[in-house]
Design a protein around this motif. Structure first.
Motif, PDB file in Angstrom:
ATOM      1  N   ALA A  10       0.967  -1.130   0.145  1.00  0.00           N
ATOM      2  CA  ALA A  10      -0.106   0.040   0.000  1.00  0.00           C
ATOM      3  C   ALA A  10       1.017   1.057   0.100  1.00  0.00           C
ATOM      4  CB  ALA A  10      -0.871  -0.136   1.183  1.00  0.00           C
ATOM      5  N   ARG A  11       0.456   2.409   0.271  1.00  0.00           N
ATOM      6  CA  ARG A  11       1.090   3.683   0.397  1.00  0.00           C
ATOM      7  C   ARG A  11       1.334   4.024   1.579  1.00  0.00           C
ATOM      8  NH1 ARG A  11      -2.105   6.853  -4.794  1.00  0.00           N
ATOM      9  NH2 ARG A  11      -2.016   4.962  -6.021  1.00  0.00           N
ATOM     10  N   THR A  12       2.643   3.515   2.095  1.00  0.00           N
ATOM     11  CA  THR A  12       2.644   3.261   3.575  1.00  0.00           C
ATOM     12  C   THR A  12       2.394   4.580   4.549  1.00  0.00           C
ATOM     13  OG1 THR A  12       4.616   1.654   3.205  1.00  0.00           O
ATOM     14  CG2 THR A  12       4.685   2.657   5.436  1.00  0.00           C
ATOM     15  N   ARG A  13       2.993   5.643   4.030  1.00  0.00           N
ATOM     16  CA  ARG A  13       2.767   6.860   4.740  1.00  0.00           C
ATOM     17  C   ARG A  13       1.524   7.318   4.825  1.00  0.00           C
ATOM     18  NH1 ARG A  13       7.005  10.619   1.385  1.00  0.00           N
ATOM     19  NH2 ARG A  13       5.887   9.281  -0.166  1.00  0.00           N
ATOM     20  N   GLN A  14       0.630   7.116   3.873  1.00  0.00           N
ATOM     21  CA  GLN A  14      -0.678   7.439   4.081  1.00  0.00           C
ATOM     22  C   GLN A  14      -1.590   6.436   4.685  1.00  0.00           C
ATOM     23  OE1 GLN A  14      -2.365   9.144   0.177  1.00  0.00           O
ATOM     24  NE2 GLN A  14      -0.444   8.850  -0.424  1.00  0.00           N
ATOM     25  N   ASP A  15      -1.438   5.117   4.241  1.00  0.00           N
ATOM     26  CA  ASP A  15      -2.442   4.036   4.543  1.00  0.00           C
ATOM     27  C   ASP A  15      -2.041   3.238   5.949  1.00  0.00           C
ATOM     28  OD1 ASP A  15      -3.456   4.479   2.184  1.00  0.00           O
ATOM     29  OD2 ASP A  15      -2.646   2.873   0.919  1.00  0.00           O
ATOM     30  N   LEU A  16      -0.879   3.351   6.357  1.00  0.00           N
ATOM     31  CA  LEU A  16      -0.436   2.413   7.615  1.00  0.00           C
ATOM     32  C   LEU A  16      -1.359   3.196   8.720  1.00  0.00           C
ATOM     33  CD1 LEU A  16       0.738   0.281   9.259  1.00  0.00           C
ATOM     34  CD2 LEU A  16       2.909   1.612   9.547  1.00  0.00           C
TER      35      LEU A  16
END
Length: 377
Positions: free
Chosen positions: A322-328
């Motif tokens: 996923a898009r780590t900085r946004q999604d985590l």
């Protein structure tokens, strides 16, 4: 006051494919600029690790695996001011660790970060071209993601998210891969719309989370497909509206029956095998999407019926993480609100000394959902 950090730690090291993972005492790593050191509470056992342990996916040896962790920050490297992280903070670490500087990262596509693939996945290093791990003699040990099968792990600050107190500090490890990969598949890869129908082919750790997220995003029908009845029963508890045992039933015929002859809008393939690719493609409707998530064992191919794909306007949309900085952080929020019932996914806990047995049980298909290494046991 910063906690005392020992000079050495225990870690599961892979040096030889025939010997498998061995527990060794190695040097405790320390973070550099834009990185944090965590004391690992737990690390999840992921199916993709099996490909590295068996040599199907080439990775430099010796190495420490483990790419989804939960723990406590015990040291901050320099240049961490704008991340807002603090020593003593509980965090989850994501397997997909964006550099934050490359063209893809600048565009918000953490999942396409070039240094992650070029340096970490190919060379086992972080983004200065060096590993943070070494044996007692100073010889380098490579890192698969953060090398989380150890008592301490260095993680880029881009790749951690604070955990609120209500998140279980052990079971929360699976948020950084199993849950985040599922979120990326449902939210990014499929762009699932309210009222669409879904099939999930292989309902292990990631597939179980896809079921929960598809439910949360408003899927009308969620069909779980697997070869194990216990996993299918668990899928119903998580929100599947129907199940298909593809070992005893014709999956395509059964899904068509369940959907009035149309097939599903989206099929998620979560195992990375040619036969599960075929199943996922077989159950999508005209204009449907197949979203492959599982990694294959090395260089594998799967057959695609070209004319059907073209004439029926079907599509295949790969989804890696996923898009780590946004999604985590969003995954953590959903877990804290019990939308993602991550605790129900974790069905087994092992000690670090039992890590080889844990992976063997995973290889044999005996793990329902996800297993974790509990460093405190």
């Amino acid at each position: 006051m910063s906690p005392e950090i020992p000079e050495t730690m225990r870690a599961a090291v892979l040096r030889d494919y025939d010997q498998g993972l061995q527990i060794e005492t190695i040097r405790t790593p320390h973070p550099k600029a834009g990185e944090v050191l965590i004391k690992v509470n737990s690390c999840g056992l992921c199916h993709s690790d099996l490909h590295v342990i068996g040599g199907a996916i080439k990775f430099p040896l010796p190495c420490v695996l483990g790419h989804e962790v939960a723990g406590e920050i015990v040291e901050l490297g320099p240049a961490n001011e704008h991340y807002g992280l603090q020593v003593g903070e509980a965090v989850a670490g994501a397997f997909l660790m964006p550099c934050g500087q490359c063209e893809a990262c600048a565009a918000g596509r953490d999942d396409l970060c070039a240094p992650f693939f070029d340096l970490n996945r190919l060379r086992g290093t972080l983004y200065d071209g060096q590993t943070r791990l070494a044996d007692l003699d100073g010889n380098p040990i490579q890192m698969y993601s953060m090398g989380g099968l150890a008592e301490y792990a260095v993680i880029p600050a881009t790749s951690v998210a604070p955990l609120p107190p209500e998140i279980d500090p052990v079971k929360g490890a699976i948020l950084g891969c199993a849950a985040m990969t599922a979120y990326g598949a449902v939210r990014r890869g499929a762009n699932l719309q309210f009222g669409e129908s879904v099939a999930v082919v292989a309902v292990g750790g990631v597939g179980s989370n896809i079921i929960q997220l598809a439910r949360a995003f408003g899927a009308k029908d969620i069909i779980a497909i697997d070869v194990a009845n216990d996993k299918l029963a668990a899928a119903v508890e998580l929100g599947a509206t129907a199940t298909v045992n593809s070992a005893t039933e014709d999956a395509r015929a059964r899904v068509l029956e369940l959907t009035g002859g149309r097939g599903v809008d989206v099929a998620f393939e979560v195992l990375g095998r040619p036969e599960t690719w075929v199943t996922a493609l077989d159950v999508i409707r005209d204009g449907g999407r197949m979203v492959p998530v599982g990694l294959g064992a090395g260089v594998q191919t799967a057959p695609v019926e070209i004319n059907r794909l073209v004439r029926r306007s079907q599509s295949i949309v790969g989804s890696y993480g996923a898009r780590t900085r946004q999604d985590l952080p969003e995954v953590v929020r959903l877990a804290a609100e019990d939308v993602i019932r991550y605790g129900d996914i974790v069905s087994a806990e092992f000690t670090l000394d039992q890590v080889a047995d844990g992976y063997e049980q995973l290889r044999q298909g005996h793990i329902q959902g996800r297993a974790v290494i509990n460093m405190g046991r």
